[in-house]
Design a protein around this motif. Structure first.
Motif, PDB file in Angstrom:
ATOM      1  N   UNK A 127       8.095   0.981   9.165  1.00 41.36           N
ATOM      2  CA  UNK A 127       7.408   0.101   8.241  1.00 41.36           C
ATOM      3  C   UNK A 127       6.918   0.834   7.000  1.00 41.36           C
ATOM      4  N   UNK A 128       7.346   2.043   6.850  1.00 42.01           N
ATOM      5  CA  UNK A 128       7.024   2.784   5.632  1.00 42.01           C
ATOM      6  C   UNK A 128       8.324   3.353   5.068  1.00 42.01           C
ATOM      7  N   UNK A 181       8.135   8.219  -4.120  1.00 41.74           N
ATOM      8  CA  UNK A 181       7.548   9.316  -4.886  1.00 41.74           C
ATOM      9  C   UNK A 181       6.470   8.714  -5.762  1.00 41.74           C
ATOM     10  N   UNK A 182       5.325   9.376  -5.777  1.00 47.15           N
ATOM     11  CA  UNK A 182       4.269   8.928  -6.669  1.00 47.15           C
ATOM     12  C   UNK A 182       4.167   9.906  -7.836  1.00 47.15           C
ATOM     13  N   UNK A 197       4.841   4.475  -8.662  1.00 48.39           N
ATOM     14  CA  UNK A 197       5.448   4.686  -7.344  1.00 48.39           C
ATOM     15  C   UNK A 197       6.909   4.287  -7.471  1.00 48.39           C
ATOM     16  N   UNK A 198       7.788   5.262  -7.230  1.00 43.36           N
ATOM     17  CA  UNK A 198       9.216   5.014  -7.491  1.00 43.36           C
ATOM     18  C   UNK A 198      10.052   5.430  -6.282  1.00 43.36           C
ATOM     19  N   UNK A 216       1.003   5.404   1.249  1.00 43.53           N
ATOM     20  CA  UNK A 216       0.436   6.311   2.242  1.00 43.53           C
ATOM     21  C   UNK A 216       0.760   7.742   1.856  1.00 43.53           C
ATOM     22  N   UNK A 221       0.851  -1.192   0.000  1.00 43.48           N
ATOM     23  CA  UNK A 221       0.000   0.000   0.000  1.00 43.48           C
ATOM     24  C   UNK A 221       0.882   1.237   0.000  1.00 43.48           C
ATOM     25  N   UNK A 257       4.011  13.525  -6.244  1.00 39.86           N
ATOM     26  CA  UNK A 257       3.513  13.588  -4.873  1.00 39.86           C
ATOM     27  C   UNK A 257       4.413  12.747  -3.978  1.00 39.86           C
ATOM     28  N   UNK A 258       4.944  13.344  -2.926  1.00 39.45           N
ATOM     29  CA  UNK A 258       5.749  12.560  -1.986  1.00 39.45           C
ATOM     30  C   UNK A 258       4.832  11.576  -1.257  1.00 39.45           C
ATOM     31  N   UNK A 259       5.302  10.360  -1.063  1.00 39.98           N
ATOM     32  CA  UNK A 259       4.470   9.352  -0.423  1.00 39.98           C
ATOM     33  C   UNK A 259       5.341   8.458   0.423  1.00 39.98           C
ATOM     34  N   UNK A 260       4.713   7.608   1.171  1.00 42.01           N
ATOM     35  CA  UNK A 260       5.438   6.571   1.873  1.00 42.01           C
ATOM     36  C   UNK A 260       4.770   5.261   1.541  1.00 42.01           C
ATOM     37  N   UNK A 261       5.544   4.229   1.402  1.00 40.72           N
ATOM     38  CA  UNK A 261       4.931   2.986   0.954  1.00 40.72           C
ATOM     39  C   UNK A 261       5.500   1.771   1.624  1.00 40.72           C
ATOM     40  N   UNK A 262       4.805   0.703   1.317  1.00 43.30           N
ATOM     41  CA  UNK A 262       5.081  -0.554   1.976  1.00 43.30           C
ATOM     42  C   UNK A 262       4.781  -1.640   0.967  1.00 43.30           C
TER      43      UNK A 262
END
Ligand SMILES: Nc1ncnc2c1ncn2[C@@H]1O[C@H](COP(=O)(O)OP(=O)(O)O)[C@@H](O)[C@H]1O
Ligand SMILES: Nc1ncnc2c1ncn2[C@@H]1O[C@H](COP(=O)(O)OP(=O)(O)O)[C@@H](O)[C@H]1O
Ligand SMILES: Nc1ncnc2c1ncn2[C@@H]1O[C@H](COP(=O)(O)OP(=O)(O)O)[C@@H](O)[C@H]1O
Lengths: 116, 429, 429, 429, 116, 116
Positions: free
Chosen positions: E54-55, E59-60, E7-8, A30, A28, E31-36
């Motif tokens: 856990x994230x 970058x999206x 998502x990169x 976030x 996912x 868009x800056x993001x955090x992912x898992x």
């Protein structure tokens, strides 16, 4: 394959993540966001002027799952993120046409860990 | 004015300025270590110390501390300062000390205490609690001082007191929401801004030269240079051992432990800076830097939530520093001379003051709980105190505000009544 | 204690506090200029200076610098300080100088040096490298001092040395990943926090009054006021010319160049502040402010990656400032009096010290490379040193942490072994 | 050098350092209160004060202020300082005062003034406007001083002047885009960084000890300690009453009002710190802290946009503080002794200086408007001055920069011409 | 018309942008993001407690392209963002129904610079 | 039910929100973004090097509305966010399959305040 957008309270993020892991949804994204819905405005004061804080801090979760996982995921999110007060957030569902895994360059095989 | 008085006066004014600047250090340290949503609130608490606390001490406390002695327990009346020093300069310096004691509390109760409750605590601490116990040690005729207790710049008078008041109030108010799990495990709340916290630490370290060396209140003191050097060496040693221990225990050079290790060294040398040798200062610092790491664990085990580590830094190391004088004093220390008397006096003194601080803080805390309330509502805690109590978040990147309405000047208009209701509503549901 | 000693002692204690506060300035400046993911690490390096560096200098270095002279090359034994000054105060002040030299290095190797390697460098610099070359200039009987070299507060002893060590180590460790393209062009890495960096600059500027005027070590010095004024004027002139040159060259009043211009003015006046006239101080500052901009370009052309500009500020302007004494000294300067002797001595002195710093730093760097390693892994560099070496990012807005587990106190438990493996794995793949 | 001169000199050098450090305070305070996109620009304006302003005062202004008196209106020629003090130290201290006056302006015109226009204003203020009116009060033979005006550390000379120049220039330049709605209501622009602003406030408070107590220019002054105490008490009282009034009026303990309340207390006690009793200092502070809140409202009502509240803090409280001497002076105050003469002189003095500042600033502003322009283009204002005038945003979290190209060193190459065109285009459309 | 969500890794952003420009895809949103996903947790330590990170920072990129440009764009992103290690990211494709250009108020004509 | 993604200038956010309220669209989510389209690069300078600022600050608004509200919402956004200069932004429209309200756990009833 569906994409779920869940807009939740920031303080519920870890609870939702925990719940998602429990049902084996492990991928996912976030994104911090600010939102506006039925939750009332807060009012701030700065230098003798009130102002409305018409946006509340939210977290947006983006989750791509296979069709089978759609309902369990939605239920998991609702279960973990609900408080019953205004501002709990929304879940929106979209159709996903394709998914690629950048690491392999191929069509993604990791959605719901299909390869398990 | 004689040169001697002039020299002492500028010395004390400059060091008082340094001590008062430490409030800025407390403020930045705390604002960096709490969560973003409470960074304004901890800053405002330091302003409460600098304003209400300072005035309370100036109007009431200083007389109880440095007034004419009564029964070795309390002072009253005109302030008696050193003869060859401007009384005003002396008073200013003492204000800095009083509000340092109360600033210690602010960190431990951060992120959940009502701002009004904190102001009450500050006023009571600066008016009564700190002056009374400090009179025992520093007041003319105070009973601990008469027993021979040595607390040069206040490891006990300020840090033990503040640290144990902090412990009591953190205990009374309870931990931050979600801090502890049912099984006693701890959830990590990320500090919002480490560079800000370290800026605070550097200011505190800087100000501590004023704190300790200024406590001579006399520029002609033969040990003034040694005091400054000892102060620095203990801080350096405290930081060094905190880095080493944190790498050994945690496999990480933890920045907040490093900061607190240096501060622990400073707290611990505060009692003995004028009485111990430089190598002792290093040993004291090394011990303090390790002790603060263990003590942080003990506080967690007690399920007391101390967001900045005030109890471990000031409480535990205040006690340790006071005892360390009993061990390392050049003239009467156990390890240096074999005499045990001083150590026992130190033990008694620091224990009594810890108890005094703890008990009176429990009292105040309980009283507040039953009256105006001590803790913000759960919703306010979620939302963060910055917006609830101070109207504005700490950091505002996005231009997100809508049109404002100027508040009518000169009267409390309806809008405000409404606003309050709104806030209430938004908090309630 | 005589009034004279008392006066000197408080003067030196207060200025030493200012000098030590400069470490906070270095820390904020660097934390502001590096990328976010390494802001904690640069701060921790300054703590390493203040702890390991200070103790190393106190235990070893100060004796090599100010001990009894041997062969005009090295001191040993008891520290010899000015007679009318507390020895402790003198020592404290000298600690501040030693760690200033090593702090210069920290910026140039930022964002890629192993924390353990940095600690080794700090200890060696403060124990040996800095004390030895400074003995030549400032030690009783040092050979450069005997030749008549004038380096009042250390343009050479501190800044040339630190700047050339920084150059050598930045060269040995190599540039940050992606800093230079194959064609030699430079990728701009945005500074994370300019207001923080400028706060650091203001603290440095403030502390520099202590650095230069405090170097009199004597409150009765007739030039004390002039030193302070010259220091300020050079900084003002350095900032002014950096603004002008950066507007002319870049069509922009570049904030980092303005900061570095002021600092360059301060570095350059450090040698001569007691010897030159105020108009010379202004000229020196104006030159330094322009020089630092060109020097930044030279360093880039060498493909040496110096994230904060330490080489341009301290190295190049340390040399320039030392030579400027030879030009502007009121009694023996080439431009003021026509004598060339001093200029030649200055040239020799600053060259030798630059060489000493450069060569010994190359030595240490190579040694470290072959032993414990000097540079973090590529993955750690990507991830940022804050999380890898210090366990926590600098800024934490989002409450993103999951449940923590308290680390068993008292022993190194399994979890830690696992943790290390995990980190290893996460880094490897 | 006699002990007396030595003592005075270190006192003035140290307090001058404190005064100059206040520039850092101004910078952080403003950077915290403006919007993110202009945080670098306000910092650079403080650097303009410290560089161009300081040099202008040193080269021109100080002579007009402290030179030989001409017609009680202007000084010229060699600077005349106190006899028992290093002239260089005196000059340094006075530089700090001059640039404090001009720094007041920087906040009020923030976020929209051209950087070049600001530099012109700084140079004119430090060369002429401030020195001339200050000569009237402080210069040997100045006409206001001869009338008996009492302005110990400059409530009028610095704060009234700076505050009314700020008012005039904020008026001439006009409000920030979207600040006021057509109906006169105000849009709230969120301050970018409250912890940074409070750090600035702590530095200002700290530096103010140097500002007021240092103004004795004599370490032997019998009132030196009292000055420091009064300064502190007024600040504490100002902050306290600002908190109380803001809670009563706004139902919120507003952090920016608390900061400004403390600063207002400091501004207001600046004239009288040496002349009033401590209880008067508290009263003056309490009044100032409330006054600043009302005054902020008045400025808004005038539709003058003062992003940091400089007019309310410095202008209004400079006037109030000057009058307060007329009321509370121990020897000639209206309330303390019943004499009205001093109050009238104070009124005249502060009125004249306010007028002088206001009128000359209107003149300069209008002139700038007609020549190089005073305000940035609307697009630049939207984009923020940091990127437009200084090439870099204040905070850079994301690694978003693309490859850079080094600017040819030594000449202005084509690329730059193009760059300028591009900027122009991107601004135009 | 399709929308690509990529998502990169943050450090690959500039390389991807360069590649996109090369194939004349000039419009996108970051868009800056955090992912898992499959990437392992990092562990942090703060005050004697370990915690999972856990994230991970991601970058999206959101890119709307015409159908013809879909595959080239996907290949360009994969080419520039791939490292072969866990955490490289995903690409998801959605259908876009309409697109407007706010500047003109009309249906957008700039997708892939159709007007070229 | 449609989802509107509107990418606008940050300084237009409050104007757009005001307009949305006027037409009774009260739910939306705001995400800070950076974007790139036809708007020219800005150039910065740092330490003697120019660099392109090839991304501009934007705000992304995500709004889910019922089909009836689609056109009015789009018009409202365009009306409030248009300046006529490069960089005004885009609007993209997607189909939404389902919507849930986390507070009630049920299908969302608040889109356009259908319950009114
Ligand atoms: N129509 C919508 N489109 C997009 N996001 C929405 C919409 N309605 C609500 N949201 C998002 O959901 C968040 C919570 O909405 P809110 O109405 O406060 O929740 P609740 O219905 O539980 O009271 C909002 O802050 C916003 O981010
Ligand atoms: N099912 C998913 N839905 C949404 N985002 C995902 C999903 N899976 C992965 N991601 C995003 O992609 C990023 C990289 O995923 P990861 O599994 O680590 O990559 P890889 O498959 O290359 O190892 C994650 O951090 C997350 O942001
Ligand atoms: N094809 C696209 N896909 C996704 N986002 C886009 C696309 N084109 C433009 N955008 C977004 O819209 C913003 C404005 O685009 P721009 O082309 O500058 O506007 P205009 O067409 O009004 O000049 C961009 O910064 C980007 O965030």
């Amino acid at each position: 394959m569906k994409r779920i957008d869940a807009i939740i309270r920031p303080e519920k993020l870890q609870a939702v993540i925990k719940e998602l892991r429990q049902i084996n949804v492990s991928g996912f994204t976030v994104i911090p966001a600010q939102g506006r819905g039925q939750q009332k405005d807060l009012h701030g004061v700065y230098r003798g002027h009130t102002y409305d804080i018409n946006l509340h801090s939210k977290i947006k979760l983006e989750i791509v799952v296979s069709n089978d996982f759609l309902q369990p995921t939605i239920q998991a999110i609702i279960g973990a993120a609900q408080t019953g007060r205004m501002g709990d957030g929304k879940i929106f569902v979209y159709d996903v046409e394709e998914a690629y895994n950048i690491r392999t360059g191929l069509v993604d095989e990791t959605i719901d860990e299909l390869n398990r | 004015m004689t040169t001697s008085v002039a020299l002492n006066t500028i010395w004390v004014v400059l060091t008082a300025a340094l001590v008062l600047f430490m409030e800025g250090g407390f403020s930045l340290l705390e604002a960096g270590l709490v969560r973003t949503k409470n960074a304004v609130n901890v800053t405002m608490k330091i302003f409460a110390d600098l304003t209400f606390g300072a005035l309370a001490f100036y109007l009431v406390g200083v007389h109880l501390l440095f007034g004419h002695d009564a029964l070795h327990i309390l002072g009253f009346g005109r302030v008696i300062g050193p003869s060859n020093l401007s009384l005003a300069a002396f008073t200013l310096f003492q204000i800095g000390f009083a509000i340092a004691a109360t600033s210690i509390i602010s960190g431990a109760v951060a992120e959940r205490m009502k701002f009004s409750a904190y102001i009450v605590i500050v006023i009571l601490t600066c008016s009564f609690i700190y002056p009374i116990s400090s009179h025992w040690i520093w007041g003319s005729g105070g009973w601990l001082g008469r027993l021979g207790m040595e607390d040069f710049a206040g490891s006990t008078a300020i840090h033990t007191l503040g640290g144990f008041m902090a412990l009591a109030l953190a205990f009374v108010i309870g931990p931050r929401k979600n801090r502890f799990n049912a099984d006693g495990s701890v959830n990590v709340f990320a500090p919002s801004n480490i560079p800000l916290a370290s800026a605070g630490a550097f200011i505190l370290w800087f100000g501590w030269f004023g704190f300790n060396a200024g406590s001579t209140l006399d520029a002609h003191s033969a040990v003034l240079g040694t005091i400054a050097l000892n102060t620095f060496l203990a801080a350096a040693a405290g930081g060094a051992s905190a880095i080493v221990v944190s790498v050994m225990k945690f496999r990480t050079a933890d920045p907040s432990m490093t900061i607190n290790g240096s501060l622990a060294g400073l707290v611990a040398i505060t009692a003995g800076c004028a009485y111990v040798a430089s190598w002792s200062a290093i040993l004291i610092g090394l011990t303090a830097g390790a002790l603060v790491i263990w003590a942080t664990g003990w506080v967690d085990k007690l399920r007391v939530d101390d967001p900045v580590g005030a109890v471990a830094v000031h409480g535990v190391n205040g006690v340790f520093g006071t005892l360390a004088v009993g061990l390392f004093d050049e003239k009467q220390g156990l390890l240096t001379t074999g005499h045990v008397h001083l150590l026992l006096v130190q033990l008694l003194g620091t224990f009594i003051v810890a108890l005094w601080g703890f008990v009176s803080a429990i009292g105040i805390g309980t009283l507040l709980k039953r009256t105006i309330g001590i803790r913000v509502s759960e919703d306010s805690e979620d939302e963060g105190m910055d917006i609830i109590a101070h109207g504005i978040p700490a950091y505002n990147e996005l231009e997100r505000f809508s049109e404002g309405s100027q508040i009518g000047f000169g009267y409390l208009d309806n809008m405000f009544m409404e606003r309050q209701k709104d806030v209430q509503n938004s908090l309630d549901g």
